[in-house]
Design a protein around this motif. Structure first.
Motif, PDB file in Angstrom:
ATOM      1  N   GLN A  47       0.827  -1.207   0.000  1.00 42.49           N
ATOM      2  CA  GLN A  47       0.000   0.000   0.000  1.00 42.49           C
ATOM      3  C   GLN A  47       0.861   1.257   0.000  1.00 42.49           C
ATOM      4  O   GLN A  47       0.519   2.263  -0.606  1.00 42.49           O
ATOM      5  CB  GLN A  47      -0.960  -0.012   1.196  1.00 42.49           C
ATOM      6  CG  GLN A  47      -2.097  -1.002   0.953  1.00 42.49           C
ATOM      7  CD  GLN A  47      -3.233  -0.875   1.927  1.00 42.49           C
ATOM      8  OE1 GLN A  47      -3.015  -0.548   3.089  1.00 42.49           O
ATOM      9  NE2 GLN A  47      -4.443  -1.168   1.482  1.00 42.49           N
ATOM     10  N   HIS A  48       1.992   1.166   0.671  1.00 44.40           N
ATOM     11  CA  HIS A  48       2.946   2.267   0.661  1.00 44.40           C
ATOM     12  C   HIS A  48       3.432   2.529  -0.767  1.00 44.40           C
ATOM     13  O   HIS A  48       3.470   3.671  -1.229  1.00 44.40           O
ATOM     14  CB  HIS A  48       4.115   1.911   1.589  1.00 44.40           C
ATOM     15  CG  HIS A  48       5.153   2.967   1.687  1.00 44.40           C
ATOM     16  ND1 HIS A  48       4.985   4.105   2.435  1.00 44.40           N
ATOM     17  CD2 HIS A  48       6.359   3.071   1.094  1.00 44.40           C
ATOM     18  CE1 HIS A  48       6.050   4.861   2.298  1.00 44.40           C
ATOM     19  NE2 HIS A  48       6.910   4.267   1.502  1.00 44.40           N
ATOM     20  N   LEU A  49       3.772   1.440  -1.457  1.00 44.64           N
ATOM     21  CA  LEU A  49       4.191   1.556  -2.856  1.00 44.64           C
ATOM     22  C   LEU A  49       3.066   2.119  -3.717  1.00 44.64           C
ATOM     23  O   LEU A  49       3.275   2.965  -4.585  1.00 44.64           O
ATOM     24  CB  LEU A  49       4.541   0.159  -3.388  1.00 44.64           C
ATOM     25  CG  LEU A  49       5.989  -0.228  -3.564  1.00 44.64           C
ATOM     26  CD1 LEU A  49       6.085  -1.656  -4.079  1.00 44.64           C
ATOM     27  CD2 LEU A  49       6.682   0.719  -4.528  1.00 44.64           C
ATOM     28  N   ASP A  50       1.867   1.633  -3.473  1.00 45.40           N
ATOM     29  CA  ASP A  50       0.681   2.084  -4.200  1.00 45.40           C
ATOM     30  C   ASP A  50       0.502   3.597  -4.032  1.00 45.40           C
ATOM     31  O   ASP A  50       0.267   4.319  -5.000  1.00 45.40           O
ATOM     32  CB  ASP A  50      -0.539   1.319  -3.662  1.00 45.40           C
ATOM     33  CG  ASP A  50      -1.814   1.637  -4.427  1.00 45.40           C
ATOM     34  OD1 ASP A  50      -1.730   1.818  -5.655  1.00 45.40           O
ATOM     35  OD2 ASP A  50      -2.890   1.692  -3.807  1.00 45.40           O
ATOM     36  N   ASN A  51       0.634   4.067  -2.794  1.00 47.73           N
ATOM     37  CA  ASN A  51       0.484   5.505  -2.524  1.00 47.73           C
ATOM     38  C   ASN A  51       1.529   6.319  -3.278  1.00 47.73           C
ATOM     39  O   ASN A  51       1.235   7.387  -3.809  1.00 47.73           O
ATOM     40  CB  ASN A  51       0.606   5.793  -1.028  1.00 47.73           C
ATOM     41  CG  ASN A  51      -0.543   5.188  -0.241  1.00 47.73           C
ATOM     42  OD1 ASN A  51      -1.588   4.877  -0.818  1.00 47.73           O
ATOM     43  ND2 ASN A  51      -0.349   4.991   1.051  1.00 47.73           N
ATOM     44  N   LEU A  52       2.744   5.787  -3.307  1.00 46.57           N
ATOM     45  CA  LEU A  52       3.820   6.479  -4.016  1.00 46.57           C
ATOM     46  C   LEU A  52       3.487   6.623  -5.510  1.00 46.57           C
ATOM     47  O   LEU A  52       3.586   7.710  -6.087  1.00 46.57           O
ATOM     48  CB  LEU A  52       5.137   5.707  -3.835  1.00 46.57           C
ATOM     49  CG  LEU A  52       6.336   6.205  -4.644  1.00 46.57           C
ATOM     50  CD1 LEU A  52       6.782   7.568  -4.156  1.00 46.57           C
ATOM     51  CD2 LEU A  52       7.496   5.208  -4.573  1.00 46.57           C
ATOM     52  N   LEU A  53       3.059   5.516  -6.129  1.00 50.79           N
ATOM     53  CA  LEU A  53       2.726   5.564  -7.557  1.00 50.79           C
ATOM     54  C   LEU A  53       1.530   6.478  -7.812  1.00 50.79           C
ATOM     55  O   LEU A  53       1.504   7.243  -8.774  1.00 50.79           O
ATOM     56  CB  LEU A  53       2.406   4.165  -8.088  1.00 50.79           C
ATOM     57  CG  LEU A  53       3.524   3.130  -8.117  1.00 50.79           C
ATOM     58  CD1 LEU A  53       3.104   1.909  -8.911  1.00 50.79           C
ATOM     59  CD2 LEU A  53       4.802   3.715  -8.713  1.00 50.79           C
ATOM     60  N   GLU A  54       0.575   6.390  -6.914  1.00 54.49           N
ATOM     61  CA  GLU A  54      -0.671   7.127  -7.089  1.00 54.49           C
ATOM     62  C   GLU A  54      -0.458   8.643  -7.086  1.00 54.49           C
ATOM     63  O   GLU A  54      -1.225   9.380  -7.711  1.00 54.49           O
ATOM     64  CB  GLU A  54      -1.598   6.727  -5.940  1.00 54.49           C
ATOM     65  CG  GLU A  54      -3.027   7.053  -6.144  1.00 54.49           C
ATOM     66  CD  GLU A  54      -3.779   6.863  -4.842  1.00 54.49           C
ATOM     67  OE1 GLU A  54      -4.176   5.724  -4.554  1.00 54.49           O
ATOM     68  OE2 GLU A  54      -3.942   7.850  -4.111  1.00 54.49           O
TER      69      GLU A  54
END
Ligand SMILES: [Zn+2]
Ligand SMILES: [Zn+2]
Lengths: 344, 168
Positions: free
Chosen positions: A131-138
């Motif tokens: 989710q941390h990675l997801d937030n970064l991409l988002e």
């Protein structure tokens, strides 16, 4: 990246006696591009370049077209990439952090598969990581998303959360006591998919089983993780009971079996992977039950990876025939066990 | 027994995969088995999902023959989807919106996303979810004859509804 061991082989983490590793992945797609199977080389590269820019601070990007078949096979054995990502190597990339537990497969079935793999039962940590990675991409990208049905994916079986979580379980006592069938078939009614790999007869290879969530839509991410965790804990409970029963009712038989397995692994000169998996499973059970005390548990996890066909060839730095692999496997296992026994 | 893969060497590796009680067997020679990667199966639970879906999707073939709509963004038809098991792009979900609900009910058992929402879409989705929650609470309050609470909830609902209207 090819010759080092993966973090999931550390053999540590909660419930490591039963759970080899936990995986969590999120499927995400860009709004403005067709799904990967319809992309041409340039479009695919645009996506790779973009994610490389966004993640450059703490991640490295590897273009898979730069790897030969053996290199790709090693990455598959390390569970870092899928067969599909390797097959699409001209359009795909792996984005990976220094600590190899978090990574992104770019242009697999979906544009992004954010994944985490950790030793032991660590589904929650895995979820935080992806989710941390997801937030970064988002922050930088616009994902394909529908208010009604959530994140849109190439295959409708991933729609919604795009979340697939799984645990790899080592369940030798449930297999030996003949209870694995009923336990797993009961659990499959609770929204999980159970997979095992069986050799001849009824024993699963290495007594390893994978449990994952079946459905990705309609629940929150935390609920999906909690459900899988709950079911995993139920299985662990049953495995614990079966181990207790075995040590109580059949200790001598168990000691005999473990001793023979260790004898084979420390003496064999030619061994195929099915036989090696079988004996490694017995040795690991022996370690967990205190029958073997001079080998650390992680030796089992490490050998699960080291004994794989492409890993063996990477260690030897050349292609090997099936027979040469069986010889190399036997020597890798002997050397690794004696190294670990001496505390190296 | 001959190896299924190469049809040449003797099959010595017999694999039985059991997925949710469904058994599939394969018989391979050692070489083909090694090539297929003993551990590959642990990577991702794919259980040949696409061919599995293919069978389920055929049910809808009847509607396809009448009109072959194509997605204006990627050019794929619904038939392409049933054959491959993959949509061409995210716009396909709009193009084939009439086929999506029955499909998702079969595959996922539901049509309602309750998980994470991208920050960009977050505001509106949050408000909508809050609205649903308030409506449920209001119904309950009325049933339990808690009229004071019901009045409060009704006020809250109205404010939120206005907010949603304003955004449109
Ligand atoms: Zn063959
Ligand atoms: Zn489309």
């Amino acid at each position: 990246m090819l010759e080092t061991l993966s973090r999931w082989t550390l053999g540590e983490g909660p419930n490591a006696e039963y759970v080899v590793s936990s995986r969590v992945r999120l499927a995400r797609n860009l709004k403005d591009y067709s799904f990967p199977h319809l992309l041409n080389r340039e479009q695919a590269q645009e996506i790779i370049d973009e994610v490389q820019d966004i993640t450059a601070q703490s991640f490295s990007t590897y273009q898979l077209r730069e790897y030969d078949d053996l290199g790709l096979q090693v990455l598959i054995e390390k569970h870092l990439i899928s067969l599909l990502l390797a097959e699409q190597k001209h359009n795909s990339a792996l984005v990976i952090g220094d600590d190899d537990s978090a990574s992104i497969m770019v242009n697999e079935e979906d544009h992004f598969r954010l994944q985490s793999i950790m030793p032991g039962l660590e589904l929650r940590k895995g979820l935080y990581q992806v989710q941390h990675l997801d937030n970064l991409l988002e922050e930088h990208l616009e994902f394909a998303f529908s208010e009604q049905i959530g994140y849109l994916t190439a295959c409708p079986t991933n729609v919604g959360t795009g979340l697939r979580a799984s645990v790899m379980l080592h369940l030798p006592a449930l297999v030996m006591t003949g209870q694995i069938g009923p336990v797993l078939s009961t659990l499959s009614k609770f929204g999980v998919v159970v997979r095992g790999l069986y050799g001849e007869g009824t024993e699963a290879l290495g007594n390893l089983f994978q449990i994952s969530n079946q459905i990705t839509l309609g629940s929150e991410e935390e609920e999906i993780i909690s459900n899988l965790e709950l079911i995993t804990n139920k299985i662990i409970e049953q495995e614990k009971l079966a181990r207790k029963k075995l040590t109580h009712d059949a200790l001598l038989r168990l000691e005999d079996r473990v001793g023979r397995a260790l004898g084979t692994l420390t003496n064999a000169r030619i061994i195929n992977s099915a036989e090696a998996m079988k004996h490694l499973s017995d040795v690991r059970l022996g370690i967990d039950l205190g029958i073997i005390s001079d080998i650390p548990a992680k030796a089992f996890n490490e050998l699960l990876l080291l004994m794989q066909p492409a890993m063996l060839q990477a260690l030897e730095r050349k292609k090997l025939t099936a027979m040469e692999r069986d010889i190399k496997r036997a020597s890798v296992i002997r050397e690794h066990l004696s190294k670990r026994m001496e505390g190296r | 027994m001959v190896c299924e893969q190469c049809q040449q060497r003797k099959a010595t590796v017999h694999l039985t995969r059991i997925i949710n009680g469904e058994k599939t067997e394969s018989h391979l020679c050692e070489m083909c088995a090694a090539e297929s990667g003993d551990m590959g199966w642990m990577m991702e639970p794919t259980f040949s999902i696409h061919s599995l879906l293919g069978g389920l999707l055929d049910v809808e073939q009847g509607t396809l023959k009448r009109k072959e709509t194509r997605c204006s963004h990627c050019g794929q038809s619904y038939r392409d989807f049933t054959e491959r098991g993959l949509f061409g792009c995210s716009s396909c979900y709009e193009t084939f919106s009439s086929q999506i609900p029955p499909l998702l009910r079969r595959v996922q058992g539901t049509m309602e996303h309750r998980g994470k929402v991208p920050v960009r879409a977050e505001g509106m989705v949050k408000v909508k979810r809050q609205l649903e929650q308030l409506r449920r609470e209001l119904e309950e309050a009325v049933i339990n004859e808690e009229y004071e609470l019901a009045a409060k909830l009704r006020d809250h609902l109205k404010t939120l509804e206005k907010q949603v209207e304003g955004e449109k």
